[in-house]
Motif scaffolding. Structure first.
Motif, PDB file in Angstrom:
ATOM      1  N   ASP A 114     108.577  43.379  43.724  1.00 52.55           N
ATOM      2  CA  ASP A 114     107.335  42.614  43.657  1.00 52.55           C
ATOM      3  C   ASP A 114     106.216  43.356  42.949  1.00 52.55           C
ATOM      4  O   ASP A 114     105.086  42.885  42.938  1.00 52.55           O
ATOM      5  CB  ASP A 114     106.881  42.240  45.067  1.00 52.55           C
ATOM      6  N   PHE A 115     106.505  44.508  42.350  1.00 51.71           N
ATOM      7  CA  PHE A 115     105.448  45.286  41.732  1.00 51.71           C
ATOM      8  C   PHE A 115     105.391  45.061  40.226  1.00 51.71           C
ATOM      9  O   PHE A 115     106.411  44.894  39.560  1.00 51.71           O
ATOM     10  CB  PHE A 115     105.637  46.781  42.025  1.00 51.71           C
ATOM     11  N   ALA A 116     104.171  45.075  39.712  1.00 56.09           N
ATOM     12  CA  ALA A 116     103.918  44.924  38.283  1.00 56.09           C
ATOM     13  C   ALA A 116     102.960  46.029  37.851  1.00 56.09           C
ATOM     14  O   ALA A 116     102.258  46.615  38.678  1.00 56.09           O
ATOM     15  CB  ALA A 116     103.314  43.546  38.001  1.00 56.09           C
ATOM     16  N   PRO A 117     102.906  46.339  36.562  1.00 54.69           N
ATOM     17  CA  PRO A 117     102.014  47.413  36.102  1.00 54.69           C
ATOM     18  C   PRO A 117     100.551  47.059  36.279  1.00 54.69           C
ATOM     19  O   PRO A 117     100.161  45.899  36.137  1.00 54.69           O
ATOM     20  CB  PRO A 117     102.381  47.559  34.626  1.00 54.69           C
ATOM     21  N   ASP A 118      99.737  48.061  36.589  1.00 55.07           N
ATOM     22  CA  ASP A 118      98.297  47.867  36.655  1.00 55.07           C
ATOM     23  C   ASP A 118      97.694  47.799  35.255  1.00 55.07           C
ATOM     24  O   ASP A 118      96.778  47.017  35.000  1.00 55.07           O
ATOM     25  CB  ASP A 118      97.638  49.017  37.424  1.00 55.07           C
ATOM     26  N   LYS A 119      98.202  48.614  34.352  1.00 52.22           N
ATOM     27  CA  LYS A 119      97.651  48.657  32.998  1.00 52.22           C
ATOM     28  C   LYS A 119      98.784  48.807  31.990  1.00 52.22           C
ATOM     29  O   LYS A 119      99.750  49.531  32.232  1.00 52.22           O
ATOM     30  CB  LYS A 119      96.662  49.818  32.850  1.00 52.22           C
ATOM     31  N   ILE A 120      98.667  48.100  30.870  1.00 55.81           N
ATOM     32  CA  ILE A 120      99.647  48.182  29.790  1.00 55.81           C
ATOM     33  C   ILE A 120      98.938  48.647  28.514  1.00 55.81           C
ATOM     34  O   ILE A 120      97.854  48.155  28.188  1.00 55.81           O
ATOM     35  CB  ILE A 120     100.325  46.819  29.546  1.00 55.81           C
ATOM     36  N   VAL A 121      99.548  49.593  27.836  1.00 52.74           N
ATOM     37  CA  VAL A 121      99.070  50.055  26.533  1.00 52.74           C
ATOM     38  C   VAL A 121     100.230  49.880  25.560  1.00 52.74           C
ATOM     39  O   VAL A 121     101.285  50.500  25.715  1.00 52.74           O
ATOM     40  CB  VAL A 121      98.618  51.524  26.571  1.00 52.74           C
ATOM     41  N   GLN A 122     100.047  49.027  24.545  1.00 54.39           N
ATOM     42  CA  GLN A 122     101.131  48.681  23.631  1.00 54.39           C
ATOM     43  C   GLN A 122     100.896  49.266  22.245  1.00 54.39           C
ATOM     44  O   GLN A 122      99.820  49.127  21.672  1.00 54.39           O
ATOM     45  CB  GLN A 122     101.253  47.162  23.539  1.00 54.39           C
ATOM     46  N   THR A 123     101.912  49.927  21.737  1.00 49.03           N
ATOM     47  CA  THR A 123     101.915  50.418  20.360  1.00 49.03           C
ATOM     48  C   THR A 123     103.160  49.841  19.679  1.00 49.03           C
ATOM     49  O   THR A 123     104.024  49.274  20.344  1.00 49.03           O
ATOM     50  CB  THR A 123     101.936  51.955  20.314  1.00 49.03           C
ATOM     51  N   PRO A 124     103.306  49.982  18.352  1.00 46.54           N
ATOM     52  CA  PRO A 124     104.463  49.386  17.682  1.00 46.54           C
ATOM     53  C   PRO A 124     105.817  49.852  18.212  1.00 46.54           C
ATOM     54  O   PRO A 124     106.758  49.069  18.319  1.00 46.54           O
ATOM     55  CB  PRO A 124     104.258  49.794  16.218  1.00 46.54           C
ATOM     56  N   GLY A 125     105.943  51.126  18.570  1.00 52.04           N
ATOM     57  CA  GLY A 125     107.246  51.636  18.997  1.00 52.04           C
ATOM     58  C   GLY A 125     107.363  51.985  20.455  1.00 52.04           C
ATOM     59  O   GLY A 125     108.451  52.353  20.931  1.00 52.04           O
ATOM     60  N   LEU A 126     106.253  51.897  21.203  1.00 51.12           N
ATOM     61  CA  LEU A 126     106.267  52.326  22.594  1.00 51.12           C
ATOM     62  C   LEU A 126     105.245  51.536  23.394  1.00 51.12           C
ATOM     63  O   LEU A 126     104.102  51.371  22.972  1.00 51.12           O
ATOM     64  CB  LEU A 126     105.941  53.824  22.691  1.00 51.12           C
ATOM     65  N   LEU A 127     105.670  51.052  24.546  1.00 50.46           N
ATOM     66  CA  LEU A 127     104.763  50.367  25.468  1.00 50.46           C
ATOM     67  C   LEU A 127     104.675  51.195  26.733  1.00 50.46           C
ATOM     68  O   LEU A 127     105.707  51.571  27.315  1.00 50.46           O
ATOM     69  CB  LEU A 127     105.276  48.957  25.757  1.00 50.46           C
ATOM     70  N   MET A 128     103.445  51.503  27.166  1.00 47.74           N
ATOM     71  CA  MET A 128     103.227  52.310  28.361  1.00 47.74           C
ATOM     72  C   MET A 128     102.738  51.427  29.501  1.00 47.74           C
ATOM     73  O   MET A 128     101.838  50.607  29.315  1.00 47.74           O
ATOM     74  CB  MET A 128     102.198  53.406  28.091  1.00 47.74           C
ATOM     75  N   MET A 129     103.343  51.594  30.682  1.00 44.69           N
ATOM     76  CA  MET A 129     102.899  50.913  31.894  1.00 44.69           C
ATOM     77  C   MET A 129     102.332  51.967  32.835  1.00 44.69           C
ATOM     78  O   MET A 129     103.033  52.912  33.221  1.00 44.69           O
ATOM     79  CB  MET A 129     104.059  50.178  32.562  1.00 44.69           C
ATOM     80  N   LEU A 130     101.051  51.808  33.178  1.00 40.47           N
ATOM     81  CA  LEU A 130     100.349  52.795  33.996  1.00 40.47           C
ATOM     82  C   LEU A 130      99.995  52.190  35.351  1.00 40.47           C
ATOM     83  O   LEU A 130      99.610  51.021  35.440  1.00 40.47           O
ATOM     84  CB  LEU A 130      99.075  53.251  33.280  1.00 40.47           C
ATOM     85  N   ASN A 131     100.101  52.998  36.397  1.00 35.69           N
ATOM     86  CA  ASN A 131      99.762  52.548  37.741  1.00 35.69           C
ATOM     87  C   ASN A 131      98.729  53.475  38.368  1.00 35.69           C
ATOM     88  O   ASN A 131      98.659  54.667  38.048  1.00 35.69           O
ATOM     89  CB  ASN A 131     101.014  52.508  38.618  1.00 35.69           C
ATOM     90  N   ALA A 132      97.939  52.923  39.289  1.00 35.24           N
ATOM     91  CA  ALA A 132      96.864  53.687  39.912  1.00 35.24           C
ATOM     92  C   ALA A 132      97.377  54.894  40.677  1.00 35.24           C
ATOM     93  O   ALA A 132      96.652  55.868  40.865  1.00 35.24           O
ATOM     94  CB  ALA A 132      96.054  52.779  40.833  1.00 35.24           C
ATOM     95  N   ASP A 133      98.635  54.840  41.155  1.00 32.05           N
ATOM     96  CA  ASP A 133      99.175  55.963  41.922  1.00 32.05           C
ATOM     97  C   ASP A 133      99.680  57.091  41.026  1.00 32.05           C
ATOM     98  O   ASP A 133     100.373  57.996  41.489  1.00 32.05           O
ATOM     99  CB  ASP A 133     100.290  55.488  42.859  1.00 32.05           C
TER     100      ASP A 133
END
Length: 353
Positions: A114-133
Motif C-alpha cells: 500500500d505504499f507509494a513514493p513521497d517524491k519522484i525525480v525523473q530524468t531521461p535514464g533514471l527515475l528516483m523515488m524518495l521517501n521521508a524516512d
C-alpha cells in the motif's frame, strides 16, 4: 507521509505523520515554482500533465494520498489470497500486536503493497523515488534488464519502460524480512512487483501495483493507489528511531482484550452509529472519515469508504480492533459528540458529523 489503509494503519500512520512534520520548518509554505495555477493563485490540478523533451509524461513531483480515495486501496488490500503458511504467520503477527512491524523496528518498508513514493525525480535514464524516512529507490530507464542473481536488498532492484503514456516498473531482488501489509503477510525472495504509473493530468498520479510470489501468495495481488500533487511544501525527513515509542508499549496479545469482551445492548450500540471525522493537524483540508455502522449486535468501522472491520466491546463506551481502542463520548444530554482514538502516543479526537 500519509499512507492509509484500514483502521489499524490509520492510527500508526497518524503517529508517523504527526512526528514527521514539525511545527516550524523551512519551505513548508514556499510556493512551488513553475507549476500551473488558477486565477486565484491555487495549484491547477486539472491542468495538462507536464511532459519531458522526448514527449513522455513527467512524473516528477511531491505526492500524497488523498484520503477520499484511500478506501479503494483498503478494499484491495483485504482481497489478498495468501498461502496457508503465510496466512498463519499473519495471524500470529496480529496476535502479537505487530511488535515486529517495520514501523516499530524502524526498518525500511521495502515492497509494502500500500505504499507509494513521497517524491519522484525523473530524468531521461533514471527515475528516483524518495521517501521521508530517508529510503529511496532507483528505477533505471536505460534499457538494462533486472539482475539475474541479485544480492537480496530491502528496497529491491527496479527497471522501467514506457507503454505509451504509462511507465511500467518491474522490481525484484527483495530480502524476505519485510511485511507486505499492516496485517503482517510475509513474502519470499521470489517476490516480483510490477507497477504501472499514469499521470492523467497535472495534479493526479495513478499507480496499479501487482505483487506475484507463488511461495507466499496463492494468486496475483493487485493494489490501486491514487495520489494528488502536494504543492507549496517540501519533503521533510522522518527518522523513526529518534522518536520511536511503540515497541515498549506493545505488550501482551490482541486476544487479551477479547477476554474482556462485554455485551452492549443494541439500543446503546445504535447511538454510536454515524460518521466521524478526523482532521490531521497538518492537513485539515483532507480529513479522514470513520464510518461506524451496525450489523446485528456488532459495531463495524470503515475508513474513508474502505472495508468494514468488527469492533469488540470492552465496556459500554469502549471498543477495540487489533490493538486500536476507540471510546465514544456523550454530552450532558446523552448525545454522542465524538470518539477518542487511543494510541500509545496519545489520544486523538474525531468529532461526529
Amino acid at each position: 507521509m500519509w499512507k492509509a489503509s484500514g483502521l489499524a494503519i490509520f492510527v500508526s500512520t497518524f503517529v508517523c505523520t504527526a512526528l514527521a512534520l514539525p511545527a516550524a520548518a523551512q519551505w513548508l509554505n514556499y510556493p512551488t515554482p513553475g507549476i500551473p495555477r488558477t486565477a486565484d493563485g491555487k495549484p491547477n490540478l486539472s491542468a495538462p500533465a507536464p511532459r519531458t523533451a522526448d514527449g513522455k509524461p513527467d512524473l516528477s513531483g511531491l505526492w500524497r494520498v488523498k484520503q477520499a480515495t484511500a478506501g479503494e486501496t483498503d478494499k484491495a488490500l483485504q482481497s489478498v489470497k495468501a498461502q496457508p503458511w503465510a496466512q498463519e504467520l499473519s495471524k500470529k503477527r496480529k496476535e502479537e500486536l505487530g511488535r515486529d512491524n517495520m514501523s516499530v523496528l524502524c526498518l525500511p518498508f521495502g515492497p509494502r503493497a500500500d505504499f507509494a513514493p513521497d517524491k519522484i525525480v525523473q530524468t531521461p535514464g533514471l527515475l528516483m523515488m524518495l521517501n521521508a524516512d530517508l529510503t529511496y529507490r532507483q528505477v533505471f530507464l536505460d534499457g538494462r534488464p533486472l539482475p539475474q542473481d541479485p544480492n537480496p536488498t530491502w528496497m529491491g532492484y527496479s527497471v522501467g519502460h514506457w507503454d505509451r503514456d504509462t511507465l511500467v516498473v518491474e522490481s525484484a531482488g527483495y530480502n524476505d524480512r519485510t511485511w507486505l501489509d499492516e496485517d503482517g503477510h510475509p513474502h519470499s525472495e521470489d517476490l516480483r512487483v510490477t507497477e504501472r504509473f499514469r499521470r492523467p493530468d497535472f495534479g493526479h498520479l495513478e499507480i496499479e501495483k501487482t505483487l506475484e510470489d507463488p511461495k507466499a501468495l496463492a494468486q496475483k495481488w493487485v493494489i490501486p493507489i491514487k495520489l494528488e500533487y502536494d504543492a507549496d511544501t517540501e519533503l521533510l525527513e522522518y527518522v523513526c528511531a529518534e522518536n520511536e515509542r511503540d515497541h515498549s508499549h506493545l505488550v501482551g496479545k490482541a486476544s487479551d482484550d477479547k477476554q474482556k469482551e462485554v455485551t452492549v445492548a443494541p439500543e446503546i450500540l445504535k447511538t454510536y452509529v454515524g460518521l466521524y471525522e478526523f482532521k490531521i493537524p497538518e492537513r485539515p483540508d483532507d480529513p479522514i472519515s470513520i464510518d461506524i455502522s451496525g450489523e446485528g449486535n456488532q459495531l463495524m468501522a470503515a475508513l474513508s469508504g474502505g472495508s468494514k472491520y468488527p469492533l469488540t466491546a470492552i465496556s459500554q463506551t469502549k471498543f477495540f480492533f487489533q490493538g486500536t481502542h476507540l471510546e465514544f463520548v456523550k454530552d450532558g444530554s446523552g448525545a454522542v459528540t465524538h470518539m477518542i482514538i487511543q494510541t500509545v502516543e496519545g489520544d486523538f479526537k474525531a468529532p461526529r458529523k
